[in-house]
Design a protein around this motif. Sequence first.
Motif, short mmCIF file in Angstrom:
data_model
loop_
_atom_site.label_atom_id
_atom_site.label_comp_id
_atom_site.label_asym_id
_atom_site.label_seq_id
_atom_site.Cartn_x
_atom_site.Cartn_y
_atom_site.Cartn_z
N VAL A 494 43.64 -18.48 -51.74
CA VAL A 494 43.81 -19.35 -51.17
C VAL A 494 42.87 -20.85 -51.31
O VAL A 494 41.62 -20.49 -51.57
N THR A 495 43.53 -21.83 -50.95
CA THR A 495 42.42 -22.99 -51.09
C THR A 495 42.39 -24.01 -49.85
O THR A 495 43.48 -23.84 -48.87
N SER A 496 41.44 -24.59 -49.42
CA SER A 496 41.37 -25.54 -48.39
C SER A 496 40.84 -26.80 -49.01
O SER A 496 39.70 -26.77 -49.52
N PRO A 497 41.46 -27.91 -48.74
CA PRO A 497 41.05 -29.25 -49.50
C PRO A 497 40.08 -29.96 -48.57
O PRO A 497 40.13 -30.04 -47.39
N ILE A 498 39.21 -30.76 -49.30
CA ILE A 498 38.43 -31.89 -48.72
C ILE A 498 38.85 -33.08 -49.40
O ILE A 498 38.34 -33.30 -50.58
N ALA A 499 39.22 -34.46 -48.91
CA ALA A 499 39.42 -35.56 -49.62
C ALA A 499 38.25 -36.42 -49.38
O ALA A 499 37.92 -36.50 -48.30
N VAL A 500 37.53 -36.98 -50.52
CA VAL A 500 36.55 -37.61 -50.38
C VAL A 500 36.86 -38.91 -51.15
O VAL A 500 37.47 -38.87 -52.02
N SER A 501 36.54 -40.08 -50.38
CA SER A 501 36.73 -41.41 -51.04
C SER A 501 35.91 -42.54 -50.65
O SER A 501 34.99 -42.16 -49.59
N GLY A 502 35.55 -43.59 -51.37
CA GLY A 502 34.66 -44.63 -51.08
C GLY A 502 33.21 -44.28 -51.56
O GLY A 502 32.57 -45.20 -51.25
N ARG A 503 33.10 -43.45 -52.12
CA ARG A 503 31.71 -42.88 -52.52
C ARG A 503 31.16 -43.67 -53.69
O ARG A 503 30.08 -44.27 -53.85
N GLY A 504 32.23 -43.52 -54.77
CA GLY A 504 31.74 -44.30 -56.02
C GLY A 504 30.84 -43.27 -56.82
O GLY A 504 30.16 -42.63 -56.16
N GLY A 505 30.68 -43.55 -58.06
CA GLY A 505 29.98 -42.52 -58.89
C GLY A 505 30.00 -41.12 -59.04
O GLY A 505 31.30 -40.70 -58.28
N ASN A 506 29.14 -40.59 -59.44
CA ASN A 506 29.25 -38.97 -59.58
C ASN A 506 28.54 -38.40 -58.24
O ASN A 506 27.64 -39.10 -57.41
N ALA A 507 28.90 -37.28 -58.06
CA ALA A 507 28.53 -36.24 -57.00
C ALA A 507 26.86 -36.02 -57.37
O ALA A 507 26.36 -36.17 -58.54
N PRO A 508 26.17 -35.47 -56.40
CA PRO A 508 24.78 -35.27 -56.76
C PRO A 508 24.44 -33.92 -57.36
O PRO A 508 25.43 -33.40 -57.54
N ALA A 509 23.36 -34.05 -57.88
CA ALA A 509 22.86 -32.58 -58.48
C ALA A 509 22.55 -31.37 -57.55
O ALA A 509 22.70 -30.25 -57.73
N GLY A 510 22.48 -31.97 -56.35
CA GLY A 510 22.28 -31.05 -55.12
C GLY A 510 23.31 -31.12 -53.92
O GLY A 510 23.19 -31.19 -52.85
N LEU A 511 24.61 -31.22 -54.71
CA LEU A 511 25.83 -31.06 -53.85
C LEU A 511 25.85 -29.91 -52.75
O LEU A 511 25.53 -28.73 -53.30
N ARG A 512 25.65 -29.89 -51.33
CA ARG A 512 25.64 -28.66 -50.64
C ARG A 512 27.12 -28.20 -50.06
O ARG A 512 27.51 -29.24 -49.49
N VAL A 513 27.35 -27.08 -50.04
CA VAL A 513 28.82 -26.62 -49.89
C VAL A 513 28.49 -25.68 -48.72
O VAL A 513 27.85 -24.49 -49.12
N SER A 514 28.96 -26.06 -47.69
CA SER A 514 28.59 -24.96 -46.25
C SER A 514 29.96 -24.31 -45.93
O SER A 514 30.95 -25.14 -45.82
N ILE A 551 28.63 -16.95 -43.63
CA ILE A 551 28.13 -18.19 -42.99
C ILE A 551 27.02 -18.53 -44.01
O ILE A 551 26.03 -18.11 -43.79
N ALA A 552 26.98 -19.49 -44.96
CA ALA A 552 26.18 -19.96 -45.78
C ALA A 552 26.39 -21.44 -46.33
O ALA A 552 27.17 -22.00 -45.99
N THR A 553 25.03 -21.72 -47.11
CA THR A 553 25.19 -23.00 -47.56
C THR A 553 24.91 -22.88 -48.99
O THR A 553 23.85 -22.15 -49.21
N TYR A 554 25.48 -23.36 -49.83
CA TYR A 554 25.30 -23.12 -51.44
C TYR A 554 24.85 -24.63 -51.95
O TYR A 554 25.61 -25.66 -51.54
N THR A 555 24.31 -24.40 -52.91
CA THR A 555 23.84 -25.92 -53.70
C THR A 555 24.35 -25.95 -54.99
O THR A 555 24.26 -24.72 -55.90
N VAL A 556 25.17 -26.82 -55.48
CA VAL A 556 25.81 -27.19 -56.68
C VAL A 556 25.42 -28.12 -57.62
O VAL A 556 25.38 -29.35 -56.84
N ASP A 557 25.12 -28.14 -58.73
CA ASP A 557 24.74 -29.22 -59.57
C ASP A 557 26.24 -29.92 -59.96
O ASP A 557 27.02 -29.21 -61.00
N ALA A 558 26.83 -30.86 -59.25
CA ALA A 558 27.89 -31.56 -59.52
C ALA A 558 27.87 -32.97 -60.17
O ALA A 558 28.61 -33.70 -59.97
N SER A 559 26.60 -33.21 -60.68
CA SER A 559 26.26 -34.48 -61.18
C SER A 559 27.12 -35.06 -62.31
O SER A 559 27.23 -35.98 -62.67
#
Length: 589
Positions: A494-514, A551-559
Amino acid sequence: MGGAAAASTAVAAPPAGDTAPGAGEQRTELSGLSGLPELPADGVIVAYKERAEAADSRSAATAEAADKGRKTGQGLRFERRLATGAALYEVEGRTSRAGIDEIVEAFEADPDVAYAEPNTRAYAMATPDDTHYASQWDLFESTAGMRVPGAWEKSTGRGTVVAVLDTGYVSHSDLAANIVPGYDFVSSAAEARDGNGRDGNPADEGDWFGAGECGVTYDSPSSWHGTHVAGTIAAAAGNGKGVAGVAYGAKIQPVRVLAKCGGTTADIADAITWASGGTVAGAPANPTPADVINMSLGGSGTCSSTYQNAINGAVGRGTTVVVAAGNSNANAANFTPASCSNVITVAAGDRQGNRADYSNHGTVVDITAPGGETATRTNGILSTLNSGSTVPGGESYAYYQGTSMAAPHIAGLAALAKSVDPALSPARIEQLVKSTARPLPGTCGGGCGAGLADAAATVAAAGGDSGGGGEPPAGGTYTNGTDVAIPDGNSTGVTSPIAVSGRGGNAPAGLRVSVDIKHTYRGDLVIDLVTPDGRSANLKRSAYDSADDVIATYTVDASSVAADGTWKLRVRDVYSGDTGYIDSWSLTF
């Protein structure tokens, strides 16, 4: 997604002699732990001899997986080749270390195999292997934690000294390595219980009293308050035991100002002066003046001139002063030293991100930090303590609540920032802490300052950037708290969505997913982050792991991915027999 990375593992059991915080504690999954014993491997790495067909043929390697799988009773598949040319075989479903060893032995018995070995994990040492770290929600939980692990990527507080003006220090092996000489400023020999007045020994002799003493009608055991506060700031990390301090690379200077029946303004003011490197008659010069002073103490009344003059002198010498707001659910402007100028006044938040119901509030509050609430024991703040009810006994750990517990989180954070840039002034440190805070996830009546402190964002800003692997300031976290049931034994998931808007540019190299996933057997779960452009990064693979929940936080390079769009958390339960659901998850840019 190039460079996507995640590390997660279960917390090891406490070694013999390490006093656990208590039964019923929820063990959580954490990122980046190290030094864990005998964790199951993910699969097997096999190097073939040159003449072997499986050395360079994918079909032959696939056939090898089927053959060895049949011999060992394991589901085995050929995954890929390493840069060295060795083959990586993955185990389907869950297995034990003994099962992995059996697969290794089957390959080693093959005359075409040069070597075979488990595909074990390596974990970053920046985050600690302390046995009770899983219980320190105040450091890492995505809802109301202070996001300290992200700060550790840049700073551990090394090179700084934090003076703890409190009940003194009772010996504890989880703190001993980080203690520097302090002083006892309690003038009354009777209250100090050490047979004399001020001296060079800041040992906590116990602050217990009986009914009829200290103006109260009840008995009170020794609190060992100063040792608990010190552990939150700088308990040793990576030592395989206990807890980890916010600034575990910093040094603690115990300065005893509280004893039986508390402490006096005169003693405390002299201690402020001495701790910051000023001159106090009758006391030797402080050989290691503090960069930060923590005062988890106070009383009613507005700030006195004695307090204010001592604080002004300390700040003028470059020392940041952090004080507790008080625990009366009242306006902190009516308490001292909370109402003094030139200090960072700290309110307490609970595990749900609300102002704790006991915490003082108001316009003099600068910031909120985790202070806990022990109506549910494990929702308090776990730190170093002593088991003695009057005089010192054995070392222990315990959950406390209060603005006394919140203040040392900020003192530790000030040390982290000062370590990054030793030129930072107290005013600049306060500004950084406040400007990088995030809104309280819950509610605050009466005023909670700039919001909930964000350690990673503060340290990143202290280093001159706005993120760079740390956490962003307010407005950078997006959360989906809608429950989504996870089908049992379903490879689609299954999936759970999150909509992101208004940030512009690319996501960071240190995107954190909790993530906060409730499940009765987390080893069954495969977790992926799916980007708006359809690519994915694996956060967690299935493994032999019988504990509950993730219950965890992961770091993803999403640059390489545009920030705006719909991100999805995909969760698959690849083995039947256990159930669960996605409770909540968040993205922090």
